[in-house]
Design an enzyme around this catalytic site. Structure first.
Site, PDB file in Angstrom:
ATOM      1  N   ARG A   1       0.820  -1.217   0.000  1.00  0.00           N
ATOM      2  CA  ARG A   1       0.000   0.000   0.000  1.00  0.00           C
ATOM      3  C   ARG A   1       0.849   1.260   0.000  1.00  0.00           C
ATOM      4  NH1 ARG A   1      -3.201  -1.288   4.954  1.00  0.00           N
ATOM      5  NH2 ARG A   1      -2.243  -3.339   4.926  1.00  0.00           N
TER       6      ARG A   1
ATOM      7  N   GLU B   1       1.475  -5.829  13.063  1.00  0.00           N
ATOM      8  CA  GLU B   1       0.326  -6.040  13.942  1.00  0.00           C
ATOM      9  C   GLU B   1      -0.255  -7.442  13.787  1.00  0.00           C
ATOM     10  OE1 GLU B   1      -3.084  -3.487  13.367  1.00  0.00           O
ATOM     11  OE2 GLU B   1      -3.944  -4.032  15.297  1.00  0.00           O
TER      12      GLU B   1
HETATM   13  O1  LIG Z   1       3.219  -0.807  11.939  1.00  0.00           O
HETATM   14  P1  LIG Z   1       3.067  -2.244  11.581  1.00  0.00           P
HETATM   15  O2  LIG Z   1       2.506  -3.074  12.695  1.00  0.00           O
HETATM   16  O3  LIG Z   1       4.348  -2.797  11.049  1.00  0.00           O
HETATM   17  O4  LIG Z   1       1.980  -2.347  10.427  1.00  0.00           O
HETATM   18  C1  LIG Z   1       1.912  -1.462   9.355  1.00  0.00           C
HETATM   19  C2  LIG Z   1       2.094  -2.142   8.037  1.00  0.00           C
HETATM   20  O5  LIG Z   1       1.082  -3.124   7.833  1.00  0.00           O
HETATM   21  C3  LIG Z   1       0.538  -2.966   6.542  1.00  0.00           C
HETATM   22  O6  LIG Z   1       1.282  -3.635   5.579  1.00  0.00           O
HETATM   23  P2  LIG Z   1       1.124  -5.178   5.135  1.00  0.00           P
HETATM   24  O7  LIG Z   1       2.373  -5.893   5.547  1.00  0.00           O
HETATM   25  O8  LIG Z   1      -0.174  -5.704   5.610  1.00  0.00           O
HETATM   26  O9  LIG Z   1       1.247  -5.114   3.575  1.00  0.00           O
HETATM   27  P3  LIG Z   1       0.310  -4.620   2.367  1.00  0.00           P
HETATM   28  O10 LIG Z   1       0.563  -3.145   2.239  1.00  0.00           O
HETATM   29  O11 LIG Z   1       0.864  -5.407   1.252  1.00  0.00           O
HETATM   30  O12 LIG Z   1      -1.145  -4.925   2.675  1.00  0.00           O
HETATM   31  C4  LIG Z   1       0.623  -1.472   6.314  1.00  0.00           C
HETATM   32  O13 LIG Z   1       0.519  -1.144   4.939  1.00  0.00           O
HETATM   33  C5  LIG Z   1       1.961  -1.141   6.900  1.00  0.00           C
HETATM   34  O14 LIG Z   1       3.016  -1.325   5.979  1.00  0.00           O
HETATM   35  N1  LIG Z   2      -5.138  -2.230  11.590  1.00  0.00           N
HETATM   36  C1  LIG Z   2      -4.517  -2.116  10.414  1.00  0.00           C
HETATM   37  N2  LIG Z   2      -5.177  -1.698   9.327  1.00  0.00           N
HETATM   38  C2  LIG Z   2      -4.542  -1.576   8.132  1.00  0.00           C
HETATM   39  N3  LIG Z   2      -3.254  -1.858   7.964  1.00  0.00           N
HETATM   40  C3  LIG Z   2      -2.573  -2.274   9.026  1.00  0.00           C
HETATM   41  N4  LIG Z   2      -1.289  -2.634   9.161  1.00  0.00           N
HETATM   42  C4  LIG Z   2      -1.095  -3.007  10.438  1.00  0.00           C
HETATM   43  N5  LIG Z   2      -2.208  -2.887  11.141  1.00  0.00           N
HETATM   44  C5  LIG Z   2      -3.149  -2.432  10.283  1.00  0.00           C
END
Ligand SMILES: O=P(O)(O)OC[C@H]1O[C@H](OP(=O)(O)OP(=O)(O)O)[C@H](O)[C@@H]1O
Ligand SMILES: Nc1ncnc2[nH]cnc12
Length: 181
Positions: free
Chosen positions: A65, A102
């Site tokens: 994202r 998370e």
């Molecule tokens: O602060 P954190 O606990 O590390 O979480 C935040 C991360 O989680 C999500 O990514 P995700 O790994 O789900 O990847 P995506 O963007 O491919 O959905 C979001 O886009 C952040 O990069």
């Molecule tokens: N609650 C949440 N929603 C969307 N992206 C996330 N990445 C980590 N936690 C998330």
């Protein structure tokens, strides 16, 4: 648009999805924001302005994202774009870093030659939750020889403590969240 108006507009386009991708997680879905031309443009313009103001020559996007926000912001700022990708997706020599987020764990990478030494970078992502993802990306940016200009996220989930976790890694660089929950 004022910062408060921008935050209100963007917040109104983010949807809560309970128990996704795991029970107990409230997922912040940015699809309605991306789908709204006015909100998306306002977000990208804001990020581009921050990249310029912070003197960033590269904008780093965190897969996946983060790419959606960082690439147009880099273009609009006249900066380069550097992807930080999940492991195994980038060719050639890479720096790698494992981390927990998370709702899981992963490894992210950046190409070793992504930056000219000392180059200033703005790291961009959509959500700051526990901070594990951004923390790992800051490690990669430093190992690749760049200087941190700042971190900009659309939304910070303050109750998960990401800001406190990142504080020791930021130095003088700001951590900016448009929406703080
Ligand atoms: O602060 P954190 O606990 O590390 O979480 C935040 C991360 O989680 C999500 O990514 P995700 O790994 O789900 O990847 P995506 O963007 O491919 O959905 C979001 O886009 C952040 O990069
Ligand atoms: N609650 C949440 N929603 C969307 N992206 C996330 N990445 C980590 N936690 C998330």
């Amino acid at each position: 648009m004022s910062t408060d108006d921008l935050a209100a507009l963007l917040a109104s386009r983010i949807r809560d999805v309970p128990d996704y991708p795991k029970p107990g997680v409230v997922f912040k879905d940015i699809a309605p924001l991306l789908d709204d031309a006015v909100a998306f443009a306002a977000l990208v313009d804001h990020l581009a302005a921050r990249a310029k103001a912070l003197g960033a020559t590269k904008v780093v996007g965190l897969e996946a994202r983060g790419f959606i926000l960082a690439a147009p912001a880099a273009y609009a700022a006249g900066a380069g774009f550097v992807p930080v990708r999940k492991e195994g997706k980038l060719p050639g020599p890479c720096f790698s870093q494992a981390y927990d987020l998370e709702y899981g764990s992963a490894v992210i990478e950046v190409q070793c030659d992504a930056f000219v030494p000392g180059e200033r970078v703005l790291v961009v992502d959509d959500v700051l939750a526990t901070g594990g993802t951004v923390e790992a990306s800051l490690d990669l940016v430093r190992r690749a020889g760049a200087e941190l200009a700042g971190v900009a996220v659309l939304m910070e989930l303050g109750f998960l403590g990401g800001r406190e976790r990142l504080q020791p890694h930021l130095g003088e660089a700001p951590l900016e969240a448009i929406i703080a929950l």
